[in-house]
Motif scaffolding. Structure first.
Motif, mmCIF file in Angstrom:
data_model
loop_
_atom_site.group_PDB
_atom_site.id
_atom_site.type_symbol
_atom_site.label_atom_id
_atom_site.label_comp_id
_atom_site.label_asym_id
_atom_site.label_seq_id
_atom_site.Cartn_x
_atom_site.Cartn_y
_atom_site.Cartn_z
ATOM 1 N N ALA A 7 -8.494 37.646 9.481
ATOM 2 C CA ALA A 7 -7.685 37.961 8.292
ATOM 3 C C ALA A 7 -7.606 36.763 7.349
ATOM 4 O O ALA A 7 -7.721 36.910 6.125
ATOM 5 N N TYR A 8 -7.405 35.568 7.914
ATOM 6 C CA TYR A 8 -7.350 34.349 7.078
ATOM 7 C C TYR A 8 -8.644 34.220 6.276
ATOM 8 O O TYR A 8 -8.610 33.999 5.054
ATOM 9 N N GLY A 9 -9.786 34.370 6.949
ATOM 10 C CA GLY A 9 -11.078 34.256 6.265
ATOM 11 C C GLY A 9 -11.241 35.312 5.180
ATOM 12 O O GLY A 9 -11.777 35.029 4.106
ATOM 13 N N LEU A 62 2.970 30.134 -4.640
ATOM 14 C CA LEU A 62 1.772 30.950 -4.925
ATOM 15 C C LEU A 62 2.000 32.432 -4.629
ATOM 16 O O LEU A 62 1.214 33.273 -5.077
ATOM 17 N N ALA A 63 3.054 32.734 -3.889
ATOM 18 C CA ALA A 63 3.354 34.149 -3.625
ATOM 19 C C ALA A 63 3.923 34.828 -4.869
ATOM 20 O O ALA A 63 4.167 36.039 -4.851
ATOM 21 N N HIS A 64 4.127 34.053 -5.935
ATOM 22 C CA HIS A 64 4.583 34.602 -7.216
ATOM 23 C C HIS A 64 3.555 34.238 -8.286
ATOM 24 O O HIS A 64 3.772 33.311 -9.092
ATOM 25 N N ARG A 102 -15.472 24.539 -0.137
ATOM 26 C CA ARG A 102 -15.221 25.010 1.238
ATOM 27 C C ARG A 102 -15.237 23.805 2.172
ATOM 28 O O ARG A 102 -16.156 22.987 2.104
ATOM 29 N N THR A 103 -14.235 23.733 3.038
ATOM 30 C CA THR A 103 -14.183 22.633 3.995
ATOM 31 C C THR A 103 -13.885 23.179 5.389
ATOM 32 O O THR A 103 -13.835 24.407 5.567
ATOM 33 N N ALA A 104 -13.704 22.287 6.358
ATOM 34 C CA ALA A 104 -13.561 22.744 7.742
ATOM 35 C C ALA A 104 -12.798 21.728 8.584
ATOM 36 O O ALA A 104 -12.822 20.532 8.293
ATOM 37 N N TRP A 105 -12.139 22.205 9.614
ATOM 38 C CA TRP A 105 -11.577 21.377 10.686
ATOM 39 C C TRP A 105 -10.862 20.130 10.122
ATOM 40 O O TRP A 105 -11.173 18.991 10.492
ATOM 41 N N VAL A 106 -9.893 20.362 9.234
ATOM 42 C CA VAL A 106 -9.232 19.253 8.521
ATOM 43 C C VAL A 106 -8.202 18.567 9.430
ATOM 44 O O VAL A 106 -7.417 19.228 10.109
ATOM 45 N N SER A 158 2.143 20.067 -2.396
ATOM 46 C CA SER A 158 2.504 18.649 -2.256
ATOM 47 C C SER A 158 2.728 18.223 -0.811
ATOM 48 O O SER A 158 2.579 17.048 -0.481
ATOM 49 N N THR A 159 3.064 19.167 0.071
ATOM 50 C CA THR A 159 3.451 18.774 1.432
ATOM 51 C C THR A 159 2.324 18.902 2.457
ATOM 52 O O THR A 159 2.503 18.524 3.620
ATOM 53 N N GLY A 160 1.192 19.454 2.067
ATOM 54 C CA GLY A 160 0.110 19.697 3.031
ATOM 55 C C GLY A 160 -0.710 18.446 3.310
ATOM 56 O O GLY A 160 -0.493 17.385 2.704
ATOM 57 N N LEU A 189 -1.443 37.249 -0.922
ATOM 58 C CA LEU A 189 -0.741 36.737 -2.114
ATOM 59 C C LEU A 189 -1.025 35.244 -2.315
ATOM 60 O O LEU A 189 -1.344 34.794 -3.415
ATOM 61 N N ILE A 190 -0.921 34.501 -1.222
ATOM 62 C CA ILE A 190 -1.001 33.031 -1.321
ATOM 63 C C ILE A 190 -2.450 32.547 -1.461
ATOM 64 O O ILE A 190 -2.723 31.587 -2.182
ATOM 65 N N ASN A 191 -3.372 33.211 -0.787
ATOM 66 C CA ASN A 191 -4.768 32.736 -0.771
ATOM 67 C C ASN A 191 -5.663 33.433 -1.796
ATOM 68 O O ASN A 191 -6.770 32.970 -2.060
ATOM 69 N N ALA A 227 -4.381 22.576 -3.501
ATOM 70 C CA ALA A 227 -4.410 22.184 -2.091
ATOM 71 C C ALA A 227 -3.457 23.054 -1.276
ATOM 72 O O ALA A 227 -3.254 22.805 -0.093
ATOM 73 N N ALA A 228 -2.861 24.072 -1.910
ATOM 74 C CA ALA A 228 -1.901 24.938 -1.213
ATOM 75 C C ALA A 228 -2.614 26.173 -0.679
ATOM 76 O O ALA A 228 -3.529 26.693 -1.318
ATOM 77 N N ALA A 229 -2.194 26.621 0.472
ATOM 78 C CA ALA A 229 -2.781 27.832 1.045
ATOM 79 C C ALA A 229 -1.932 28.313 2.204
ATOM 80 O O ALA A 229 -1.135 27.546 2.764
HETATM 81 N N1 LIG Z 1 -6.604 22.785 7.853
HETATM 82 C C1 LIG Z 1 -7.881 23.115 8.080
HETATM 83 O O1 LIG Z 1 -8.426 22.880 9.160
HETATM 84 C C2 LIG Z 1 -8.685 23.758 6.990
HETATM 85 C C3 LIG Z 1 -9.981 24.223 7.288
HETATM 86 C C4 LIG Z 1 -10.726 24.819 6.269
HETATM 87 C C5 LIG Z 1 -10.188 24.943 5.002
HETATM 88 N N2 LIG Z 1 -8.940 24.502 4.750
HETATM 89 C C6 LIG Z 1 -8.398 24.673 3.391
HETATM 90 O O2 LIG Z 1 -8.126 23.394 2.838
HETATM 91 C C7 LIG Z 1 -6.978 23.477 1.981
HETATM 92 C C8 LIG Z 1 -5.968 22.408 2.358
HETATM 93 O O3 LIG Z 1 -5.561 22.653 3.705
HETATM 94 P P1 LIG Z 1 -4.479 21.737 4.448
HETATM 95 O O4 LIG Z 1 -4.953 21.583 5.834
HETATM 96 O O5 LIG Z 1 -4.134 20.552 3.624
HETATM 97 O O6 LIG Z 1 -3.251 22.751 4.461
HETATM 98 P P2 LIG Z 1 -1.801 22.531 5.106
HETATM 99 O O7 LIG Z 1 -1.658 21.134 5.620
HETATM 100 O O8 LIG Z 1 -1.556 23.677 6.025
HETATM 101 O O9 LIG Z 1 -0.858 22.670 3.840
HETATM 102 C C9 LIG Z 1 -0.723 23.878 3.179
HETATM 103 C C10 LIG Z 1 0.065 23.628 1.930
HETATM 104 O O10 LIG Z 1 0.186 24.879 1.259
HETATM 105 C C11 LIG Z 1 1.539 25.026 0.911
HETATM 106 N N3 LIG Z 1 1.900 26.434 0.789
HETATM 107 C C12 LIG Z 1 1.933 27.367 1.756
HETATM 108 N N4 LIG Z 1 2.380 28.530 1.232
HETATM 109 C C13 LIG Z 1 2.613 28.306 -0.079
HETATM 110 C C14 LIG Z 1 3.084 29.102 -1.154
HETATM 111 N N5 LIG Z 1 3.465 30.376 -0.978
HETATM 112 N N6 LIG Z 1 3.186 28.541 -2.393
HETATM 113 C C15 LIG Z 1 2.859 27.245 -2.584
HETATM 114 N N7 LIG Z 1 2.444 26.435 -1.603
HETATM 115 C C16 LIG Z 1 2.313 26.973 -0.369
HETATM 116 C C17 LIG Z 1 2.315 24.355 2.013
HETATM 117 O O11 LIG Z 1 3.619 24.108 1.568
HETATM 118 P P3 LIG Z 1 4.940 24.262 2.501
HETATM 119 O O12 LIG Z 1 5.206 22.886 3.032
HETATM 120 O O13 LIG Z 1 5.970 24.740 1.552
HETATM 121 O O14 LIG Z 1 4.608 25.271 3.567
HETATM 122 C C18 LIG Z 1 1.467 23.099 2.171
HETATM 123 O O15 LIG Z 1 1.802 22.160 1.180
HETATM 124 C C19 LIG Z 1 -6.488 24.918 2.079
HETATM 125 O O16 LIG Z 1 -7.024 25.667 1.026
HETATM 126 C C20 LIG Z 1 -7.082 25.422 3.381
HETATM 127 O O17 LIG Z 1 -7.285 26.829 3.378
HETATM 128 C C21 LIG Z 1 -8.177 23.891 5.709
#
Ligand SMILES: NC(=O)c1ccc[n+]([C@@H]2O[C@H](COP(=O)([O-])OP(=O)(O)OC[C@H]3O[C@@H](n4cnc5c(N)ncnc54)[C@H](OP(=O)(O)O)[C@@H]3O)[C@@H](O)[C@H]2O)c1
Length: 311
Positions: free
Chosen positions: A144-146, A57-59, A167-171, A31-33, A96-98, A78-80
């Motif tokens: 490692a993230y990838g 997601l770690a659980h 799959r997306t990029a550079w958000v 919700s916060t991302g 765990l999370i991804n 949308a969490a990661a």
């Molecule tokens: N950002 C980029 O440039 C980018 C590029 C390529 C792909 N993506 C993918 O696009 C998706 C959305 O990315 P985004 O940029 O919106 O991410 P973001 O802004 O970094 O937000 C990540 C979200 O995941 C939550 N989260 C982290 N650990 C968690 C856990 N253990 N359990 C539940 N929620 C957890 C965070 O919550 P907290 O507030 O609690 O930390 C936050 O709400 C992801 O899958 C990411 O891998 C992003």
């Protein structure tokens, strides 16, 4: 196992784990991302949960149980774990999370027979291709993230072949931390900023990505892996120049961009030189095209300017 304490950030409906029925519709994880916030902005009827409301997601087992109890009509994950450099030293928590968390969510959606939309990344590719990556190109993550995201994709596919992996990029967005906000913050104190010019990709406004996720979640067919990223491509230096070109008329901080090489900006995690994704398959399948990244950047910058939200 301790019962899960639900205190969901429910937009439309309050729900407790004692209820048998729920009028919940689409459930958003994270919700916060950036993406999570944009999804909530676009669709006030959905329900968004996150760590602060007990969904972690770690659980993975708890996540599976929670989705089965909530009985949504679709789930968008949308969490990661998105901290690319930190993941180098925290690969097990990122796994765990991804990987394991999303696998459990995919299983729950398979059991309920509902769409599961899961987000992945350009960083599953090695980045040595000439031209845009398409979905059938071989993956080969170099950090490692990838690796954790690639493992997550595979596990989600295996647990629920009907999942839609995007799959997306550079958000970027006006919410949260991202390259746009970082550039603006740096420009508050610097006249010139060195920015890498030998990595290319597709800047993607989280708002556009959220629209694509809602389109995919509303479609019960067409499970598979898709790319969705802003139309066009640029380098990080080109992206920064575009940010500052928008910033000046909006009275936001601006700086000169000095192009530098990746080798001159060492980071803990390797970054692929080519992250460009072709979104053609998504557009053809779902009839929904990504906007040009420059147009979306302008809209996002207007929002940032109006809110003066660069912290
Ligand atoms: N950002 C980029 O440039 C980018 C590029 C390529 C792909 N993506 C993918 O696009 C998706 C959305 O990315 P985004 O940029 O919106 O991410 P973001 O802004 O970094 O937000 C990540 C979200 O995941 C939550 N989260 C982290 N650990 C968690 C856990 N253990 N359990 C539940 N929620 C957890 C965070 O919550 P907290 O507030 O609690 O930390 C936050 O709400 C992801 O899958 C990411 O891998 C992003």
């Amino acid at each position: 196992m301790q019962p899960i304490e639900f205190k969901w950030v429910a937009v439309q409906t309050t729900f407790s784990n004692e209820s048998e029925q729920s009028d919940m519709t689409t459930l958003v994880l994270g919700s916060t991302g950036q993406l999570g916030r944009e999804l909530q902005r676009l669709d006030p009827d959905l329900t968004a949960v996150g760590r602060s409301s007990g969904f972690d997601l770690a659980h993975p087992e708890d996540c599976l149980k929670a989705i089965l109890e909530l009985r949504p009509t679709a789930v968008i994950n949308a969490a990661a774990y998105t901290q690319v450099d930190k993941a180098e030293s925290e690969e097990s928590i990122a796994t765990l999370i991804n990987h394991l968390g999303p696998e459990a969510c995919a299983k729950a959606c398979a059991e309920l027979g509902i769409p599961f939309v899961h987000l992945s990344t350009d960083y599953v590719f090695p980045g040595d291709k000439v031209g845009a990556y398409i979905e059938s190109d071989p993956i080969g993550p170099k950090n490692a993230y990838g690796r954790t995201k690639a493992a997550g994709e595979q596990a989600v596919r295996a647990a629920n072949p009907n999942s839609k992996i995007i799959r997306t990029a550079w958000v970027f967005s006006s919410f949260g931390n991202n390259f746009v906000k970082t550039m603006l913050r740096l420009a508050e104190t610097r006249d010139e900023i060195g920015v890498v010019s030998d990595q290319i990709g597709c800047p993607t406004w989280a708002h556009d990505l959220a629209k694509a996720c809602l389109v995919a979640a509303a479609e019960p067919r067409y499970g598979g892996t898709y790319h969705f990223a802003g139309n066009g491509q640029t380098s990080w230096a080109g992206f920064a120049e575009a940010i500052f070109a928008c910033a000046q008329p909006l009275n936001l901080p601006s700086a000169r961009v000095r192009p530098i090489r990746t080798i001159d900006y060492p980071t803990p995690a390797y970054r692929p030189p080519n992250s460009v994704l072709s979104s053609d398959s998504f557009s053809q399948t779902f009839g929904h095209k990504p906007a040009d990244w420059q147009e979306s950047l302008e809209k996002c910058m207007v929002e940032i300017g109006a809110a003066q939200r660069i912290a």
